[in-house]
Design an enzyme around this catalytic site. Sequence first.
Site, PDB file in Angstrom:
ATOM      1  N   LEU A   1     -13.693  45.958 -16.540  1.00 16.37           N
ATOM      2  CA  LEU A   1     -14.861  46.543 -17.187  1.00 16.37           C
ATOM      3  C   LEU A   1     -15.299  47.794 -16.423  1.00 16.37           C
ATOM      4  O   LEU A   1     -15.497  48.864 -16.991  1.00 16.37           O
ATOM      5  CB  LEU A   1     -15.988  45.505 -17.205  1.00 16.37           C
ATOM      6  CG  LEU A   1     -17.331  45.909 -17.777  1.00 16.37           C
ATOM      7  CD1 LEU A   1     -17.208  46.216 -19.265  1.00 16.37           C
ATOM      8  CD2 LEU A   1     -18.359  44.787 -17.594  1.00 16.37           C
TER       9      LEU A   1
ATOM     10  N   GLU B   1     -15.808  51.144 -14.339  1.00 18.95           N
ATOM     11  CA  GLU B   1     -15.121  52.447 -14.295  1.00 18.95           C
ATOM     12  C   GLU B   1     -15.751  53.276 -13.188  1.00 18.95           C
ATOM     13  O   GLU B   1     -16.865  52.956 -12.725  1.00 18.95           O
ATOM     14  CB  GLU B   1     -15.302  53.163 -15.639  1.00 18.95           C
ATOM     15  CG  GLU B   1     -14.674  52.394 -16.780  1.00 18.95           C
ATOM     16  CD  GLU B   1     -14.863  53.076 -18.139  1.00 18.95           C
ATOM     17  OE1 GLU B   1     -15.445  54.189 -18.174  1.00 18.95           O
ATOM     18  OE2 GLU B   1     -14.440  52.481 -19.134  1.00 18.95           O
ATOM     19  N   PRO B   2     -15.078  54.352 -12.766  1.00 19.84           N
ATOM     20  CA  PRO B   2     -15.661  55.164 -11.685  1.00 19.84           C
ATOM     21  C   PRO B   2     -17.095  55.601 -11.994  1.00 19.84           C
ATOM     22  O   PRO B   2     -17.938  55.687 -11.109  1.00 19.84           O
ATOM     23  CB  PRO B   2     -14.711  56.357 -11.587  1.00 19.84           C
ATOM     24  CG  PRO B   2     -13.407  55.827 -12.096  1.00 19.84           C
ATOM     25  CD  PRO B   2     -13.739  54.817 -13.140  1.00 19.84           C
TER      26      PRO B   2
ATOM     27  N   GLY C   1     -20.703  51.234 -13.660  1.00 16.91           N
ATOM     28  CA  GLY C   1     -20.685  49.932 -12.989  1.00 16.91           C
ATOM     29  C   GLY C   1     -21.756  49.055 -13.593  1.00 16.91           C
ATOM     30  O   GLY C   1     -21.547  48.357 -14.581  1.00 16.91           O
TER      31      GLY C   1
ATOM     32  N   ILE D   1     -10.799  46.326  -9.662  1.00 14.06           N
ATOM     33  CA  ILE D   1     -10.421  45.180 -10.506  1.00 14.06           C
ATOM     34  C   ILE D   1      -9.751  44.092  -9.649  1.00 14.06           C
ATOM     35  O   ILE D   1      -8.682  44.315  -9.066  1.00 14.06           O
ATOM     36  CB  ILE D   1      -9.487  45.621 -11.668  1.00 14.06           C
ATOM     37  CG1 ILE D   1     -10.134  46.784 -12.435  1.00 14.06           C
ATOM     38  CG2 ILE D   1      -9.186  44.430 -12.578  1.00 14.06           C
ATOM     39  CD1 ILE D   1     -11.553  46.543 -12.927  1.00 14.06           C
ATOM     40  N   THR D   2     -10.401  42.928  -9.587  1.00 11.87           N
ATOM     41  CA  THR D   2      -9.893  41.807  -8.787  1.00 11.87           C
ATOM     42  C   THR D   2      -8.565  41.322  -9.365  1.00 11.87           C
ATOM     43  O   THR D   2      -8.447  41.112 -10.570  1.00 11.87           O
ATOM     44  CB  THR D   2     -10.932  40.670  -8.773  1.00 11.87           C
ATOM     45  OG1 THR D   2     -12.134  41.179  -8.193  1.00 11.87           O
ATOM     46  CG2 THR D   2     -10.444  39.477  -7.956  1.00 11.87           C
TER      47      THR D   2
ATOM     48  N   ARG E   1     -21.229  33.815 -12.966  1.00 12.61           N
ATOM     49  CA  ARG E   1     -22.206  34.052 -11.889  1.00 12.61           C
ATOM     50  C   ARG E   1     -22.490  32.781 -11.080  1.00 12.61           C
ATOM     51  O   ARG E   1     -22.604  32.863  -9.851  1.00 12.61           O
ATOM     52  CB  ARG E   1     -23.497  34.665 -12.443  1.00 12.61           C
ATOM     53  CG  ARG E   1     -23.355  36.159 -12.569  1.00 12.61           C
ATOM     54  CD  ARG E   1     -24.538  36.880 -13.169  1.00 12.61           C
ATOM     55  NE  ARG E   1     -24.160  38.266 -13.361  1.00 12.61           N
ATOM     56  CZ  ARG E   1     -24.602  39.057 -14.322  1.00 12.61           C
ATOM     57  NH1 ARG E   1     -25.463  38.606 -15.205  1.00 12.61           N
ATOM     58  NH2 ARG E   1     -24.193  40.296 -14.409  1.00 12.61           N
TER      59      ARG E   1
ATOM     60  N   GLU F   1     -20.153  41.517  -9.924  1.00 16.95           N
ATOM     61  CA  GLU F   1     -20.679  40.728 -11.053  1.00 16.95           C
ATOM     62  C   GLU F   1     -22.174  40.947 -11.253  1.00 16.95           C
ATOM     63  O   GLU F   1     -22.933  40.015 -11.527  1.00 16.95           O
ATOM     64  CB  GLU F   1     -20.360  39.247 -10.872  1.00 16.95           C
ATOM     65  CG  GLU F   1     -18.878  39.034 -10.781  1.00 16.95           C
ATOM     66  CD  GLU F   1     -18.406  37.760 -11.401  1.00 16.95           C
ATOM     67  OE1 GLU F   1     -19.150  37.133 -12.159  1.00 16.95           O
ATOM     68  OE2 GLU F   1     -17.267  37.404 -11.117  1.00 16.95           O
TER      69      GLU F   1
ATOM     70  N   THR G   1     -25.225  43.714  -9.508  1.00 17.21           N
ATOM     71  CA  THR G   1     -25.846  43.840  -8.184  1.00 17.21           C
ATOM     72  C   THR G   1     -27.142  43.013  -8.135  1.00 17.21           C
ATOM     73  O   THR G   1     -27.663  42.592  -9.165  1.00 17.21           O
ATOM     74  CB  THR G   1     -26.195  45.313  -7.876  1.00 17.21           C
ATOM     75  OG1 THR G   1     -27.231  45.703  -8.762  1.00 17.21           O
ATOM     76  CG2 THR G   1     -24.995  46.229  -8.057  1.00 17.21           C
TER      77      THR G   1
HETATM   78  C1  LIG Z   1     -14.639  43.347  -4.254  1.00 24.57           C
HETATM   79  C2  LIG Z   1     -15.020  43.779  -5.643  1.00 24.57           C
HETATM   80  C3  LIG Z   1     -14.428  43.159  -6.741  1.00 24.57           C
HETATM   81  C4  LIG Z   1     -14.766  43.560  -8.026  1.00 24.57           C
HETATM   82  N1  LIG Z   1     -14.117  42.992  -9.105  1.00 24.57           N
HETATM   83  C5  LIG Z   1     -14.329  43.480 -10.347  1.00 24.57           C
HETATM   84  C6  LIG Z   1     -13.546  43.008 -11.473  1.00 24.57           C
HETATM   85  O1  LIG Z   1     -12.696  42.124 -11.336  1.00 24.57           O
HETATM   86  N2  LIG Z   1     -13.760  43.574 -12.687  1.00 24.57           N
HETATM   87  C7  LIG Z   1     -14.699  44.550 -12.892  1.00 24.57           C
HETATM   88  O2  LIG Z   1     -14.833  45.019 -14.025  1.00 24.57           O
HETATM   89  N3  LIG Z   1     -15.451  45.021 -11.849  1.00 24.57           N
HETATM   90  C8  LIG Z   1     -15.281  44.513 -10.595  1.00 24.57           C
HETATM   91  N4  LIG Z   1     -16.016  44.997  -9.525  1.00 24.57           N
HETATM   92  C9  LIG Z   1     -17.009  46.053  -9.749  1.00 24.57           C
HETATM   93  C10 LIG Z   1     -18.455  45.565  -9.605  1.00 24.57           C
HETATM   94  O3  LIG Z   1     -18.773  44.696 -10.641  1.00 24.57           O
HETATM   95  C11 LIG Z   1     -19.326  46.831  -9.556  1.00 24.57           C
HETATM   96  O4  LIG Z   1     -19.106  47.415  -8.290  1.00 24.57           O
HETATM   97  C12 LIG Z   1     -20.787  46.501  -9.759  1.00 24.57           C
HETATM   98  O5  LIG Z   1     -21.017  46.193 -11.107  1.00 24.57           O
HETATM   99  C13 LIG Z   1     -21.691  47.658  -9.354  1.00 24.57           C
HETATM  100  O6  LIG Z   1     -21.279  48.829  -9.951  1.00 24.57           O
HETATM  101  P1  LIG Z   1     -21.146  50.195  -9.111  1.00 24.57           P
HETATM  102  O7  LIG Z   1     -20.311  49.902  -7.905  1.00 24.57           O
HETATM  103  O8  LIG Z   1     -20.703  51.279 -10.022  1.00 24.57           O
HETATM  104  O9  LIG Z   1     -22.611  50.469  -8.588  1.00 24.57           O
HETATM  105  P2  LIG Z   1     -23.787  51.158  -9.422  1.00 24.57           P
HETATM  106  O10 LIG Z   1     -23.940  50.516 -10.750  1.00 24.57           O
HETATM  107  O11 LIG Z   1     -23.571  52.637  -9.411  1.00 24.57           O
HETATM  108  O12 LIG Z   1     -25.048  50.783  -8.548  1.00 24.57           O
HETATM  109  C14 LIG Z   1     -25.351  51.479  -7.337  1.00 24.57           C
HETATM  110  C15 LIG Z   1     -26.703  50.973  -6.847  1.00 24.57           C
HETATM  111  O13 LIG Z   1     -27.728  51.266  -7.813  1.00 24.57           O
HETATM  112  C16 LIG Z   1     -28.431  50.088  -8.192  1.00 24.57           C
HETATM  113  N5  LIG Z   1     -28.767  50.133  -9.626  1.00 24.57           N
HETATM  114  C17 LIG Z   1     -27.941  50.450 -10.646  1.00 24.57           C
HETATM  115  N6  LIG Z   1     -28.602  50.364 -11.822  1.00 24.57           N
HETATM  116  C18 LIG Z   1     -29.871  49.958 -11.541  1.00 24.57           C
HETATM  117  C19 LIG Z   1     -31.031  49.672 -12.329  1.00 24.57           C
HETATM  118  N7  LIG Z   1     -31.024  49.787 -13.666  1.00 24.57           N
HETATM  119  N8  LIG Z   1     -32.151  49.297 -11.673  1.00 24.57           N
HETATM  120  C20 LIG Z   1     -32.190  49.145 -10.314  1.00 24.57           C
HETATM  121  N9  LIG Z   1     -31.115  49.417  -9.514  1.00 24.57           N
HETATM  122  C21 LIG Z   1     -29.976  49.807 -10.115  1.00 24.57           C
HETATM  123  C22 LIG Z   1     -27.452  48.948  -7.934  1.00 24.57           C
HETATM  124  O14 LIG Z   1     -28.111  47.724  -7.742  1.00 24.57           O
HETATM  125  C23 LIG Z   1     -26.731  49.447  -6.684  1.00 24.57           C
HETATM  126  O15 LIG Z   1     -27.470  49.120  -5.546  1.00 24.57           O
HETATM  127  C24 LIG Z   1     -15.737  44.590  -8.227  1.00 24.57           C
HETATM  128  C25 LIG Z   1     -16.339  45.193  -7.126  1.00 24.57           C
HETATM  129  C26 LIG Z   1     -16.002  44.812  -5.848  1.00 24.57           C
HETATM  130  C27 LIG Z   1     -16.665  45.526  -4.691  1.00 24.57           C
END
Ligand SMILES: Cc1cc2nc3c(=O)[nH]c(=O)nc-3n(C[C@H](O)[C@H](O)[C@H](O)COP(=O)(O)OP(=O)(O)OC[C@H]3O[C@@H](n4cnc5c(N)ncnc54)[C@H](O)[C@@H]3O)c2cc1C
Length: 406
Positions: free
Chosen positions: A136, A138-139, A142, A168-169, A262, A382, A384
């Site tokens: 799900l 993307e750069p 999130g 992606i895990t 979750r 899953e 933040t």
């Molecule tokens: C080890 C690992 C395994 C993972 N596995 C998977 C996987 O299997 N499949 C998959 O699809 N993804 C996966 N992910 C991605 C993970 O789900 C995302 O990193 C996560 O959803 C956060 O997205 P982001 O890194 O883009 O951070 P961002 O969404 O950019 O967030 C950055 C910061 O801003 C805060 N923030 C963002 N929006 C808000 C808001 N509306 N209000 C308040 N604060 C906010 C966040 O809490 C965070 O502190 C994985 C990540 C890691 C590190």
Amino acid sequence: MPDFAESTKEQTIRAYLHYFAETEIRPRSLEADRMADIQPDFYSVLDRAGISTEMMPRDPGSPRPAEGGKTEPQTLRTAVLASEELSWGDASFMLSLPGPGLGGPPVSFIGTPEQRERFFAVFQDRSRPHFGAYALTEPEAGSDVAGIRARCEEVPGGFRITGTKTFITNGSRADWVVVFATVDPELGRAGHRTFVVERGREGFSVGRKHHKLGLRASDTAELVFQDCFVPEENLLGGRAHYERQLSQEGFKVAMATFDSTRPLVAAMAVGIARAAAERTRELVQERYMLGRALPRYRALEESLDDMDRRVRAARLLTWKSAYLADARQPQSRAASMAKAYAGSQAVQICREALELTADSGEQPDALLEKWFRDIRVFDLFEGTAQVQRLVVARRLFDEIGAKVGL
Ligand SMILES: Cc1cc2nc3c(=O)[nH]c(=O)nc-3n(C[C@H](O)[C@H](O)[C@H](O)COP(=O)(O)OP(=O)(O)OC[C@H]3O[C@@H](n4cnc5c(N)ncnc54)[C@H](O)[C@@H]3O)c2cc1C
């Protein structure tokens, strides 16, 4: 009123998995972290023990499906119990269990009977470990799931997907990946479609593998789709599913997956926090027995009690969300609450464990140091911690609104 006492069967499963974690996972843990990979011999040990995400937790005495027997019905309650025990051993190993993983729920939720049979069939093959994945993130998208940019363009016989998925895990070793893409980013959530893309399809490649602070032995990779053709029959739920709903179905599938996973992630955090609390107790007691002066002994004792209490509170929230899911009751709020609480408490407990045991600036205990790195991501993946709190707050406001007639 939910009954949180463990049944005899649950106690047996817990004891079996704890023994496995203690004898087969812990001894491999630090080496796997150093190599940033799981030792290959682990998978034959795992197979002999009959543990995978697909069939976990299997009653130790029950026959395997491959042997023609029937497995016990899977409940989220036993799955969270298993998740805690295996993560007590090492959470990277838990994330590396063969099986559909996060990709499983979307296929189960909306896959047609034919799709479920086709995509789950691979896990019956026991000649080597097989994995599914869920793509799900993307750069540039999130937490803001609605903002995904990976495109799916309709072409004769199917779709072409173009875009990049990140973090992606099990991405680099998955047999197939559930991929979320959009027919038009302007449509927001309504534009989302969900596909299963098999490894080896032209235009689908694994990009870089992520080098992480913690959970280093768990595979996390970037996936690249460049004009990747996916046949119509791989659109999850079939075309009618999306037309019927007119619809936010693709988005709803992404979110429903998190409701069921979750609690498992919360249980993983509980497992790590419990491991850290136990190790801290051991180290503190070791020093005390050695007769070294511990002027802050009383304060230490209180800190250890406090850690234990928070582990138990996090476990209860986790069990509550699993109980609601098993009872087919709405549990989105409970799942977010459990994940936010367990994740943040576990981060604090692992930090306190280091402070209590290496406060003189000595080299920290290797396992405590590792768990301190591993736990960091539990506030992140899953959804933040901030986003979980938003989900909980929204549900609270919905309830208040309903009461006052808004
Ligand atoms: C080890 C690992 C395994 C993972 N596995 C998977 C996987 O299997 N499949 C998959 O699809 N993804 C996966 N992910 C991605 C993970 O789900 C995302 O990193 C996560 O959803 C956060 O997205 P982001 O890194 O883009 O951070 P961002 O969404 O950019 O967030 C950055 C910061 O801003 C805060 N923030 C963002 N929006 C808000 C808001 N509306 N209000 C308040 N604060 C906010 C966040 O809490 C965070 O502190 C994985 C990540 C890691 C590190």
